[in-house]
Scaffold this active site. Structure first.
Site, PDB file in Angstrom:
ATOM      1  N   ASN A   1       0.852  -1.183   0.000  1.00 55.35           N
ATOM      2  CA  ASN A   1       0.000   0.000   0.000  1.00 55.35           C
ATOM      3  C   ASN A   1       0.886   1.230   0.000  1.00 55.35           C
ATOM      4  OD1 ASN A   1      -2.483  -1.357   0.173  1.00 55.35           O
ATOM      5  ND2 ASN A   1      -2.348  -1.481   2.400  1.00 55.35           N
TER       6      ASN A   1
ATOM      7  N   LYS B   1      11.375 -16.247  -9.851  1.00 54.34           N
ATOM      8  CA  LYS B   1      10.600 -15.168 -10.465  1.00 54.34           C
ATOM      9  C   LYS B   1       9.611 -15.745 -11.477  1.00 54.34           C
ATOM     10  CE  LYS B   1      10.982 -11.132 -13.299  1.00 54.34           C
ATOM     11  NZ  LYS B   1      11.698 -10.552 -14.406  1.00 54.34           N
TER      12      LYS B   1
ATOM     13  N   PRO C   1      -4.427 -11.356   8.490  1.00 57.40           N
ATOM     14  CA  PRO C   1      -5.070 -11.049   9.781  1.00 57.40           C
ATOM     15  C   PRO C   1      -5.312  -9.548   9.895  1.00 57.40           C
ATOM     16  CG  PRO C   1      -2.745 -11.613  10.080  1.00 57.40           C
ATOM     17  CD  PRO C   1      -3.058 -11.869   8.645  1.00 57.40           C
ATOM     18  N   ASP C   2      -6.401  -9.180  10.567  1.00 59.25           N
ATOM     19  CA  ASP C   2      -6.656  -7.758  10.797  1.00 59.25           C
ATOM     20  C   ASP C   2      -6.045  -7.404  12.150  1.00 59.25           C
ATOM     21  OD1 ASP C   2      -8.014  -5.255  11.653  1.00 59.25           O
ATOM     22  OD2 ASP C   2      -8.983  -5.505   9.712  1.00 59.25           O
TER      23      ASP C   2
HETATM   24  N1  CTP Z   1      -5.856  -2.721   9.655  1.00 58.50           N
HETATM   25  C1  CTP Z   1      -5.195  -3.725  10.301  1.00 58.50           C
HETATM   26  N2  CTP Z   1      -5.011  -4.921   9.676  1.00 58.50           N
HETATM   27  C2  CTP Z   1      -5.482  -5.138   8.435  1.00 58.50           C
HETATM   28  C3  CTP Z   1      -6.157  -4.102   7.760  1.00 58.50           C
HETATM   29  C4  CTP Z   1      -6.321  -2.900   8.407  1.00 58.50           C
HETATM   30  O1  CTP Z   1      -4.765  -3.543  11.438  1.00 58.50           O
HETATM   31  N3  CTP Z   1      -5.285  -6.307   7.855  1.00 58.50           N
HETATM   32  C5  CTP Z   1      -6.066  -1.458  10.382  1.00 58.50           C
HETATM   33  C6  CTP Z   1      -5.279  -0.282   9.841  1.00 58.50           C
HETATM   34  O2  CTP Z   1      -4.011  -0.168  10.482  1.00 58.50           O
HETATM   35  C7  CTP Z   1      -6.193   0.880  10.168  1.00 58.50           C
HETATM   36  C8  CTP Z   1      -7.592   0.295  10.125  1.00 58.50           C
HETATM   37  O3  CTP Z   1      -7.424  -1.101  10.262  1.00 58.50           O
HETATM   38  O4  CTP Z   1      -5.976   1.335  11.493  1.00 58.50           O
HETATM   39  C9  CTP Z   1      -8.369   0.577   8.888  1.00 58.50           C
HETATM   40  O5  CTP Z   1      -7.653   0.116   7.760  1.00 58.50           O
HETATM   41  P1  CTP Z   1      -8.407   0.007   6.349  1.00 58.50           P
HETATM   42  O6  CTP Z   1      -7.468  -0.539   5.350  1.00 58.50           O
HETATM   43  O7  CTP Z   1      -9.033   1.337   6.079  1.00 58.50           O
HETATM   44  O8  CTP Z   1      -9.548  -1.043   6.748  1.00 58.50           O
HETATM   45  P2  CTP Z   1     -10.191  -2.194   5.923  1.00 58.50           P
HETATM   46  O9  CTP Z   1     -10.888  -3.066   6.914  1.00 58.50           O
HETATM   47  O10 CTP Z   1      -9.174  -2.840   5.055  1.00 58.50           O
HETATM   48  O11 CTP Z   1     -11.276  -1.425   5.080  1.00 58.50           O
HETATM   49  P3  CTP Z   1     -11.382  -1.089   3.514  1.00 58.50           P
HETATM   50  O12 CTP Z   1     -12.425  -1.997   3.027  1.00 58.50           O
HETATM   51  O13 CTP Z   1     -11.773   0.341   3.487  1.00 58.50           O
HETATM   52  O14 CTP Z   1     -10.005  -1.351   2.926  1.00 58.50           O
END
Ligand code: CTP
Length: 407
Positions: free
Chosen positions: A208, A289, A309-310
């Protein structure tokens, strides 16, 4: 940031003394009133005139009053200084200060000091490691003195090791935050910053766009507010603020593992997820590659994507979570931006979300933010990323004040 602050810069006799000129200049630029004090040996390396030109004030070299009945320089400076900075600090001045020896203006002033003191040591690495130096540093630390560095590297004498003086820019940056209100004193803060990088093969990957600047500014502001700060950083080309512990990671899974390990390892009061974490990664990383096409078929078209993972959600849903702050960089503004942020706040179990319009914030020095909670909203900016960081931490400190401290 240092408007109205009186800083006495004690320069002692080491080759790094030439760098103190730059420190004086940077502190002046931040608004401080700087008075230089040079030891006899320092004046062999740099001249008082250099500091007089940079600070616009007389540089002092002797403890003897100029006129009978006139102010005694050491007492006068001890009374009026908001901070004493000893840079470079030789083994000699550290030893004298530790033992209260007062035999020239610099050491007499240190003996009579009433203000905080910061030592920025510079010496041969063997001198720094010597038991006597270690004892003296420890004694001064116990008396409340702050030490910045020394840092490892190549030394003027050709040796390598811890003994190099910290760079003036880093010292000035630390001092700029030194007088900030300590709203996070005693708090432990964990921050993620920068992008993550998900490898496809040894030369390709997805990531990103994120410079890491807002996350690093938050780490600096949290340190200035008195917190003990750990920064988990994706691949960025920024150096961590002084006294911030940095853990480097590359992928989202590494970032998640580092965060979980930190939280499992000890108490944490505040988590701030600033990182632009990649939502997806390739199911498998190719060992070699990938060719653009294989028998006319684009090789990358067949990639299978697996969800990462989020990190934020996994912190927000822990038992007894810290105050948890997320970010939402969107391509939206106004009410739509707020709505996106509020949805994320609920979904990710965050205390609040800092929302901004990515089109304006990316690679910029300034930002305009909305602090969006489940049923609250505050707008701040446009302001520098550091000013935004201070505002975010004020909001976090308000929430922390309502909670018992994590132990
Ligand atoms: N975040 C995270 N882990 C991920 C994705 C996001 O910790 N795998 C956290 C980011 O650090 C940020 C928040 O979640 O604090 C929002 O990130 P964003 O990319 O806007 O959220 P998404 O759930 O990916 O939403 P979108 O559909 O808008 O991409």
């Amino acid at each position: 940031m240092l408007q109205g602050k009186r800083i006495t810069l004690i320069v002692t006799g080491g080759i790094a003394a030439f760098k103190s000129c730059e420190a004086a200049r940077l502190l002046m630029k931040s608004g401080a009133e700087v008075t230089a004090v040079l030891t006899e040996h320092a004046a062999e390396f740099v001249t008082p005139l250099t500091f007089e030109a940079l600070t616009g004030r007389p540089a002092l070299t002797t403890e003897w009053a100029k006129h009978p009945g006139g102010p005694m320089p050491h007492i006068d400076l001890a009374r009026t200084s908001d901070l004493i900075l000893v840079m470079p600090a030789t083994a000699n001045i550290i030893a004298k200060a530790a033992h209260g020896i007062a035999d020239d203006l610099a050491s007499t002033l240190l003996a009579a000091r009433r203000s905080p003191v910061i030592f920025v040591p510079a010496m041969n690495e063997a001198m720094w490691k010597a038991p006597a130096a270690a004892r003296n540093v420890e004694a001064l630390r116990l008396d409340g003195a702050v030490f910045l560095g020394p840092v490892p590297g190549l030394q003027a004498c050709g040796d390598k090791g811890p003994g190099r003086m910290m760079e003036p820019r880093e010292v000035a940056e630390f001092i700029e935050g030194f007088f900030a209100p300590k709203v996070l004193a005693g708090r432990r803060v964990l921050i993620t910053a920068g992008p993550t990088y998900e490898a496809i093969d040894p030369v390709r990957g997805i990531t990103n766009r994120s410079s890491g600047r807002q996350g690093f500014a938050l780490a600096r502001a949290a340190r200035d507010a008195g917190a003990e700060v750990t920064l988990v950083a994706g691949p960025v080309s920024l150096s961590a603020p002084v006294n911030v512990r940095r853990i480097d990671v590359v992928s989202a899974r590494e970032m998640d593992a580092a965060v979980q390990e930190e939280l499992d390892g000890g108490p944490c009061d505040l988590f701030i997820g600033v990182a632009a974490v990649a939502d997806w990664r390739p199911g498998a990383v190719a060992e070699r590659k990938l060719k653009k096409t294989v028998m006319g078929v684009p090789a990358l078209a067949d990639l299978i994507w697996v969800e990462n993972p989020d990190v934020l959600t996994r912190v927000g849903t822990r038992p007894n979570p810290p105050v948890t702050i997320g970010f939402a960089a969107e391509t939206a503004e106004g009410a739509v931006l707020t709505a996106f942020a509020r949805e994320k706040c609920m979904r990710k179990h965050a205390s609040f979300i800092v929302a901004n319009d990515a089109r304006r914030a990316l690679n910029a020095d300034t930002n305009e933010i909305r602090i969006v909670g489940p049923d609250s909203e505050r707008v701040f900016g446009p302001a520098t990323k550091l000013e935004c960081a201070h505002f975010i931490l004020e909001c976090a400190a308000e929430l922390l004040a309502k909670r018992p401290r994590q132990v």
